[in-house]
Design an enzyme around this catalytic site. Structure first.
Site, PDB file in Angstrom:
ATOM      1  N   SER A   7       0.838  -1.203   0.000  1.00  0.00           N
ATOM      2  CA  SER A   7       0.000   0.000   0.000  1.00  0.00           C
ATOM      3  C   SER A   7       0.867   1.245   0.000  1.00  0.00           C
ATOM      4  CB  SER A   7      -0.897   0.004   1.234  1.00  0.00           C
ATOM      5  OG  SER A   7      -1.400   1.310   1.426  1.00  0.00           O
ATOM      6  N   HIS A  32      -1.145  -1.482  -4.192  1.00  0.00           N
ATOM      7  CA  HIS A  32      -2.399  -1.151  -3.513  1.00  0.00           C
ATOM      8  C   HIS A  32      -2.515   0.365  -3.367  1.00  0.00           C
ATOM      9  CE1 HIS A  32      -5.822  -2.276  -0.968  1.00  0.00           C
ATOM     10  NE2 HIS A  32      -5.461  -1.310  -0.145  1.00  0.00           N
ATOM     11  N   ASP A  34      -4.787   3.373  -2.006  1.00  0.00           N
ATOM     12  CA  ASP A  34      -5.868   3.710  -1.074  1.00  0.00           C
ATOM     13  C   ASP A  34      -6.413   5.104  -1.351  1.00  0.00           C
ATOM     14  OD1 ASP A  34      -5.990   1.426   0.764  1.00  0.00           O
ATOM     15  OD2 ASP A  34      -3.953   2.004   1.322  1.00  0.00           O
ATOM     16  N   MET A  36      -9.006   7.821  -0.309  1.00  0.00           N
ATOM     17  CA  MET A  36      -9.853   8.177   0.842  1.00  0.00           C
ATOM     18  C   MET A  36     -10.408   9.580   0.642  1.00  0.00           C
ATOM     19  SD  MET A  36      -7.382   7.031   3.940  1.00  0.00           S
ATOM     20  CE  MET A  36      -6.642   5.397   4.024  1.00  0.00           C
ATOM     21  N   HIS A  65      -8.274   0.644  -3.919  1.00  0.00           N
ATOM     22  CA  HIS A  65      -9.178   0.439  -2.790  1.00  0.00           C
ATOM     23  C   HIS A  65      -9.892   1.763  -2.524  1.00  0.00           C
ATOM     24  CE1 HIS A  65      -9.363  -0.541   1.844  1.00  0.00           C
ATOM     25  NE2 HIS A  65     -10.562  -0.470   1.296  1.00  0.00           N
ATOM     26  N   MET A  67     -12.090   4.052  -0.556  1.00  0.00           N
ATOM     27  CA  MET A  67     -12.726   4.317   0.740  1.00  0.00           C
ATOM     28  C   MET A  67     -13.423   5.670   0.625  1.00  0.00           C
ATOM     29  SD  MET A  67      -9.639   2.866   3.068  1.00  0.00           S
ATOM     30  CE  MET A  67      -8.515   3.007   1.694  1.00  0.00           C
ATOM     31  N   MET A 136     -11.157  -6.325   5.776  1.00  0.00           N
ATOM     32  CA  MET A 136     -10.347  -5.318   6.476  1.00  0.00           C
ATOM     33  C   MET A 136      -9.955  -5.879   7.836  1.00  0.00           C
ATOM     34  SD  MET A 136      -9.871  -2.714   4.518  1.00  0.00           S
ATOM     35  CE  MET A 136      -8.950  -1.806   5.764  1.00  0.00           C
ATOM     36  N   ASP A 174      -6.167  -6.588   4.672  1.00  0.00           N
ATOM     37  CA  ASP A 174      -5.566  -5.249   4.632  1.00  0.00           C
ATOM     38  C   ASP A 174      -5.612  -4.592   6.009  1.00  0.00           C
ATOM     39  OD1 ASP A 174      -4.777  -2.667   3.989  1.00  0.00           O
ATOM     40  OD2 ASP A 174      -6.517  -2.229   2.723  1.00  0.00           O
TER      41      ASP A 174
HETATM   42  C1  DX5 Z   1      -6.172   1.407   5.683  1.00  0.00           C
HETATM   43  C2  DX5 Z   1      -5.733   1.125   4.285  1.00  0.00           C
HETATM   44  C3  DX5 Z   1      -4.574   0.215   4.219  1.00  0.00           C
HETATM   45  C4  DX5 Z   1      -3.327   0.753   4.846  1.00  0.00           C
HETATM   46  C5  DX5 Z   1      -2.548  -0.413   5.382  1.00  0.00           C
HETATM   47  O1  DX5 Z   1      -7.355   2.092   5.668  1.00  0.00           O
HETATM   48  O2  DX5 Z   1      -6.776   0.518   3.554  1.00  0.00           O
HETATM   49  O3  DX5 Z   1      -4.326  -0.240   2.897  1.00  0.00           O
HETATM   50  O4  DX5 Z   1      -2.533   1.494   3.964  1.00  0.00           O
HETATM   51  O5  DX5 Z   1      -1.463   0.056   6.055  1.00  0.00           O
HETATM   52  P1  DX5 Z   1      -0.693  -0.770   7.174  1.00  0.00           P
HETATM   53  O6  DX5 Z   1      -0.106  -1.963   6.500  1.00  0.00           O
HETATM   54  O7  DX5 Z   1       0.315   0.219   7.647  1.00  0.00           O
HETATM   55  O8  DX5 Z   1      -1.697  -1.127   8.231  1.00  0.00           O
HETATM   56 ZN    ZN Z   2      -6.299  -0.450   1.597  1.00  0.00          ZN
END
Ligand code: DX5
Ligand code: ZN
Length: 216
Positions: A7, A32, A34, A36, A65, A67, A136, A174
């Protein structure tokens, strides 16, 4: 052997491309990404312009991903960028069936993510449409959190369900995954490991990637 999707949330954004090329060289399987929106989760990351800036610069497939409150609104742009997979959250999908079909008809893998508190039953009727299910293992929104132990029970339950129904989707996990707990996660049934902090903050990325993929 599981696949690894590092990620980039934990990467150094001041040299994002270098960071990506480092994990590619180390043997990562996907990237990956993310996204948000500060509404669905209490954090803001990045969106289309940042993703666009790395298109064509790595051969790693983009595992996006979302969010966000309105995942529907991003599909066209992500399709234009040629991403490999789009994961949407069941909690923000009012018309999950329609959205999964829309993603698939754009030639993109369509996956669904479940927050820790969301039961697997939300997928009872759409499981056959999913290319991947993301369990998750932390509450989404931030990197660097601790894995919530009961989520591994959910991974095991999903694996049983998958076998019972003879389906082919991948199980992705994740959040909070590191060298210490990855074996438990793999044993629970994960096919794709997402890891941010553990990979990008590692002093030896090659070794970390190897270990997260089940090497010892
Ligand atoms: C959290 C994200 C993850 C995050 C994981 O909301 O979806 O993908 O980046 O990071 P680590 O591995 O640091 O928990
Ligand atoms: Zn993620």
């Amino acid at each position: 052997m599981p696949l690894l999707s590092p990620s980039i949330l934990a990467a150094d954004f001041a040299c994002l491309l270098e960071e990506i090329l480092k994990v590619e060289k180390a043997g990562a399987d996907m990237l990956h990404i993310d996204v948000m929106d500060g509404h669905f989760v209490p954090n803001l990351s990045f969106g289309i312009p940042v993703i666009q800036s790395i298109v064509g610069k790595t051969s790693l497939p983009f595992d996006v991903h979302l969010m966000v409150d309105n995942p529907d609104a991003y599909v066209n742009e992500l399709a234009r960028l040629g991403v490999y997979n789009i994961t949407v959250h069941a909690e923000s999908c009012i018309h999950m069936d329609r959205l999964l079909n829309r993603i698939k008809s754009a030639g993109i893998k369509a996956s669904v993510a479940l927050n820790p508190s969301t039961p697997l039953t939300v997928l009872d009727y759409t499981l056959a449409l999913c290319d991947m299910v993301l369990i998750m293992t932390v509450n989404p929104g931030f990197g660097g959190q601790k894995l919530i132990p009961y989520t591994l029970e959910k991974v095991r339950d999903l694996k049983v369900l998958k076998e019972k129904r003879g389906l082919e989707f991948l199980i992705q996990v994740d959040g909070g995954i590191d060298i210490q707990n990855v074996r438990k996660v793999i044993d629970a049934g994960a096919d794709v490991i997402v890891a941010g902090t553990c990979v990008f903050k590692s002093e030896n990325v090659e070794k970390t990637v190897y270990m997260l993929k089940g090497g010892v």
